[in-house]
Design an enzyme around this catalytic site. Sequence first.
Site, PDB file in Angstrom:
ATOM      1  CB  CYS A  38     -12.805  -2.525 -32.789  1.00  0.00           C
ATOM      2  SG  CYS A  38     -13.392  -4.048 -32.037  1.00  0.00           S
TER       3      CYS A  38
ATOM      4  CB  CYS B  89     -10.213  -4.970 -32.056  1.00  0.00           C
ATOM      5  SG  CYS B  89     -11.608  -5.399 -33.115  1.00  0.00           S
TER       6      CYS B  89
END
Length: 105
Positions: A32, A35
């Site tokens: 991600c 993230c």
Amino acid sequence: MAVHIKDRDDFVSKLNDAGDSLVVINFFATWCGPCKMIGPKVEDLAKEFNNILLLKVDVDECEDIAVEYNITSMPTFVFVKNQSVVLQFSGANYDKLRQTIVDLK
């Protein structure tokens, strides 16, 4: 320092040990992009607020925990006090994350 959760038993143990301290659960995935961007800042917050417990849960490693908390996007931050969820939001918004910790701790 943020604590990387290995499995459900580890997760439950950490929640029990937290007592009435604020627990911030960072649900993330290694693939991600957002993230990866907020990850180092999450670590900084864990150092700054040493009176909270910050848990990092990889949704691919701990899918059962992610399902239990209905995680559908990453990163998602879940705020727990006395083993009850008090707030949750998704997105790599550092200012919102920091302010929420200040408000809840």
